[in-house]
Design a protein around this motif. Structure first.
Motif, PDB file in Angstrom:
ATOM      1  N   ASN A 385       0.907  -1.283  -0.024  1.00 47.72           N
ATOM      2  CA  ASN A 385      -0.089   0.102   0.135  1.00 47.72           C
ATOM      3  C   ASN A 385       0.877   1.302   0.194  1.00 47.72           C
ATOM      4  O   ASN A 385       0.822   2.283  -0.789  1.00 47.72           O
ATOM      5  CB  ASN A 385      -1.016   0.002   1.235  1.00 47.72           C
ATOM      6  N   SER A 386       1.734   1.330   0.914  1.00 52.23           N
ATOM      7  CA  SER A 386       2.553   2.586   1.041  1.00 52.23           C
ATOM      8  C   SER A 386       3.355   2.723  -0.241  1.00 52.23           C
ATOM      9  O   SER A 386       3.687   3.690  -0.821  1.00 52.23           O
ATOM     10  CB  SER A 386       3.684   2.333   2.288  1.00 52.23           C
ATOM     11  N   LEU A 387       4.012   1.719  -0.958  1.00 51.51           N
ATOM     12  CA  LEU A 387       4.811   1.612  -2.040  1.00 51.51           C
ATOM     13  C   LEU A 387       3.814   2.192  -3.076  1.00 51.51           C
ATOM     14  O   LEU A 387       4.530   2.835  -4.010  1.00 51.51           O
ATOM     15  CB  LEU A 387       5.276   0.245  -2.148  1.00 51.51           C
ATOM     16  N   GLN A 388       2.778   1.685  -3.196  1.00 54.07           N
ATOM     17  CA  GLN A 388       1.929   2.004  -4.398  1.00 54.07           C
ATOM     18  C   GLN A 388       1.696   3.595  -4.317  1.00 54.07           C
ATOM     19  O   GLN A 388       1.725   4.173  -5.413  1.00 54.07           O
ATOM     20  CB  GLN A 388       0.614   0.944  -4.579  1.00 54.07           C
ATOM     21  N   LEU A 389       1.329   3.863  -3.151  1.00 55.31           N
ATOM     22  CA  LEU A 389       1.087   5.448  -3.015  1.00 55.31           C
ATOM     23  C   LEU A 389       1.960   6.151  -3.093  1.00 55.31           C
ATOM     24  O   LEU A 389       1.948   7.255  -3.728  1.00 55.31           O
ATOM     25  CB  LEU A 389       0.448   5.724  -1.522  1.00 55.31           C
ATOM     26  N   THR A 390       3.310   5.774  -2.752  1.00 52.19           N
ATOM     27  CA  THR A 390       4.454   6.657  -2.987  1.00 52.19           C
ATOM     28  C   THR A 390       4.746   6.635  -4.367  1.00 52.19           C
ATOM     29  O   THR A 390       5.099   7.726  -4.872  1.00 52.19           O
ATOM     30  CB  THR A 390       5.686   5.979  -2.267  1.00 52.19           C
ATOM     31  N   GLY A 391       4.899   5.484  -5.385  1.00 44.17           N
ATOM     32  CA  GLY A 391       5.229   5.447  -6.602  1.00 44.17           C
ATOM     33  C   GLY A 391       4.093   6.365  -7.370  1.00 44.17           C
ATOM     34  O   GLY A 391       4.356   6.956  -8.737  1.00 44.17           O
ATOM     35  N   LYS A 392       2.810   6.361  -6.825  1.00 43.17           N
ATOM     36  CA  LYS A 392       1.715   7.234  -7.654  1.00 43.17           C
ATOM     37  C   LYS A 392       1.713   8.831  -7.341  1.00 43.17           C
ATOM     38  O   LYS A 392       1.529   9.518  -8.236  1.00 43.17           O
ATOM     39  CB  LYS A 392       0.586   6.553  -7.269  1.00 43.17           C
TER      40      LYS A 392
END
Length: 550
Positions: A385-392
């Motif tokens: 979750n954190s990784l997807q939000l960060t990348g987006k």
């Protein structure tokens, strides 16, 4: 014929009153009977109204979930009010403090009304991510990307349980050519921003789990936040720490109200023991993950920064493995203003986030440091979750050196009187190292999110930072062992306005002339220019002087 008894007597006159003074007995009885019947009728009518009202209330309570959109019973979250009011002590025998009994021997159900709010209506989607397992706080199947409504609902719910920390203009702005605003999250009660996510997570737990208690295995900011807020909510809390944990941190958790247990020599041993205790006793094992509830609580920092600093150009957050603050706040800021640049900063020694973003999944083979200096900055990336939000949503992620972090800690202590750790200083370190030249002249907010640095470590960090900043220098030179030579050296130092911190003389292990002494001197200067000026003055008088390079 004459009556021998004489003439007849006259009859006496009737002396009674013309009418009765009191009503007849039958009339009195009739009136009393009517009065009794009237009283019985009134009592019956009043009792009937009471019973009807009670039945209506019961019907309203049973129909409450459909009418008022109440929380679910048993498995639903509890406490939607102000956290500042201290609830009663949890005692399973005192059910009246926590539930309403619909039937004396029947099932026990709880209902609690929502506080009316525009964004609160969408809270259910975020809270539904709390699992019913007693071993972990969240599972990957329950996770999803958070929404702005989730973050605003979290801000509404925790507003009275955490500090709304100031975001103030910093005197460091002139030094680095940037309008710097510091969000001082280290002013929270436990010295960490993680109180926001922890409080929202604990208040969202089912009520039966709150009565059973929670357990955590960590010696970081997360465990201290759980210890404090669980105790405030009257939730039994247990903290498992390894035997290598600092005694000061153990003492602090106990003062917050947690039952602290020392077990194992490593963090892994403590975690395994905590999971076993959770399974055997029904505790909920909490660990720092990227569930939507936890990220929503952390994202409230972004909401406050946007509100407190108008016309923001960029916001800087610490990154590393535990990038929940970066991800949650980015979700809030990008929704409010997509033109605000969101920047993450991590350590060059542990570029966990950059490697995870490049690989497209959390990096698992990244070596991490166990040194207390880095804390959560060097932790593993803990979720998709954190990784997807960060990348987006995050515009840029930069890495800084350990030296830059130390100097940043020194700057915050000198200019802001803020005692912070590496996690709290790493955001400013990006400006100190010159990693963000595009922010010159712009309005930038920086999250100073943690201030839990141990005293012995703080002393080492400040001493090292002064050396890195060319404020403390050391040199050695050989003098003849004659009276007055050392005094001449001290006169030069006094003339150059250098403050002597330490001076040592060595006679036995000198390899030069027989009657000579080696002097090693540690002095404090104002800045790099002052140090260069002192060095030139000493080299003119003592050409063989040797400077100790940092």
């Amino acid at each position: 014929m004459v009556n021998p008894r004489g003439p007849p007597r006259a009859r006496p006159m009737d002396m009674t009153s013309p009418g009765p003074l009191l009503p007849p007995y039958g009339v009195v009885v009739g009136v009393l009977l009517h009065l009794v019947v009237y009283l019985f009728a009134m009592l019956y009518s009043y009792a009937e109204q009471l019973f009807l009202k009670k039945d209506d209330n019961k019907i309203n309570k049973r129909d409450a979930p459909a009418i008022c959109d109440l929380h679910r019973c048993k498995d639903g979250p509890v406490r939607n009010g102000h956290i500042g009011q201290r609830p009663p002590s949890i005692n399973p025998e005192r059910l009246k403090d926590f539930v309403e009994e619909d039937y004396l021997n029947g099932d026990v159900k709880t209902w609690e009304m929502k506080i009316v709010s525009r964004n609160e209506e969408l809270l259910g989607d975020a809270l539904s991510l709390i699992p019913q397992s007693s071993t972990r706080t969240s599972q990957s199947s329950h996770n999803k990307l958070i929404r702005f409504e989730d973050i605003s609902a979290a801000a509404f719910k925790i507003q009275s349980g955490v500090q709304k920390t100031p975001c103030m203009y910093s005197r460091l702005s002139k030094q680095y050519g940037v309008d710097i605003y510091l969000k001082k999250e280290f002013l929270q009660y436990t010295g960490s921003v993680k109180e926001r996510g922890v409080l929202y997570l604990l208040t969202s737990l089912p009520q039966d789990q709150q009565r059973k208690g929670v357990i955590v295995a960590s010696d970081g900011n997360f465990s201290m936040a759980v210890a404090y807020h669980a105790s405030e909510l009257r939730i039994p809390v247990f903290v498992i720490m390894s035997t290598s944990t600092s005694p000061a941190r153990v003492k602090m958790c106990r003062e917050y109200g947690a039952m602290v247990i020392s077990y194992g020599t490593t963090a892994k041993d403590s975690q395994m023991h905590a999971r076993r205790l959770a399974q055997e006793n029904g505790y909920l094992y909490l660990e720092e993950e990227d569930s939507a509830v936890y990220l929503s609580g952390l994202g409230t920092v972004g909401l406050e920064m946007y509100e407190q600093v108008p016309k923001l150009d960029a916001v800087i957050f610490p990154a590393g493995g535990h990038c929940g603050l970066l991800a949650g706040s980015a979700a809030a800021l990008k929704h409010l203003n997509p033109h605000i640049s969101v920047i993450g900063v991590e350590s060059e020694s542990f570029p966990v986030l950059q490697q995870s973003l490049k690989a497209g999944h959390p990096a698992e083979d990244q070596a991490c440091s166990n040194h207390h200096f880095y804390g959560d900055v060097s932790g593993l990336c803990f979720g998709n979750n954190s990784l997807q939000l960060t990348g987006k949503l995050v515009d840029k992620v930069v890495a800084v050196r350990e030296e830059d972090i130390l100097i940043s800690m020194l700057r915050l202590l000198e200019y802001e009187r803020a005692t912070v750790d590496a996690e709290g200083a790493i955001g400013l370190a990006a400006l100190v190292a010159g990693k963000l030249p595009e922010l010159k002249g712009k309005r930038v907010a920086i999250a100073i999110c943690s201030g839990n640095v141990e005293l012995h470590l703080l002393q080492q960090c400040i001493a090292r930072a002064l050396t890195l900043d060319n404020r403390v220098c050391r040199f050695s030179l050989v003098l003849s062992d004659c009276p007055g030579d050392i005094s001449k050296l001290l006169e030069i130092l006094a003339r150059e306005e250098a403050r002597v911190l330490d001076i040592k003389q060595e006679r036995m292990f000198v390899t030069s002339e027989l009657f000579s002494v080696e002097v090693t001197c540690t002095v404090e200067t104002r800045d790099k220019m002052h140090t260069a000026q002192l060095r030139n003055a000493l080299l003119e008088r003592y050409p063989t002087a040797a400077w100790t390079e940092r």
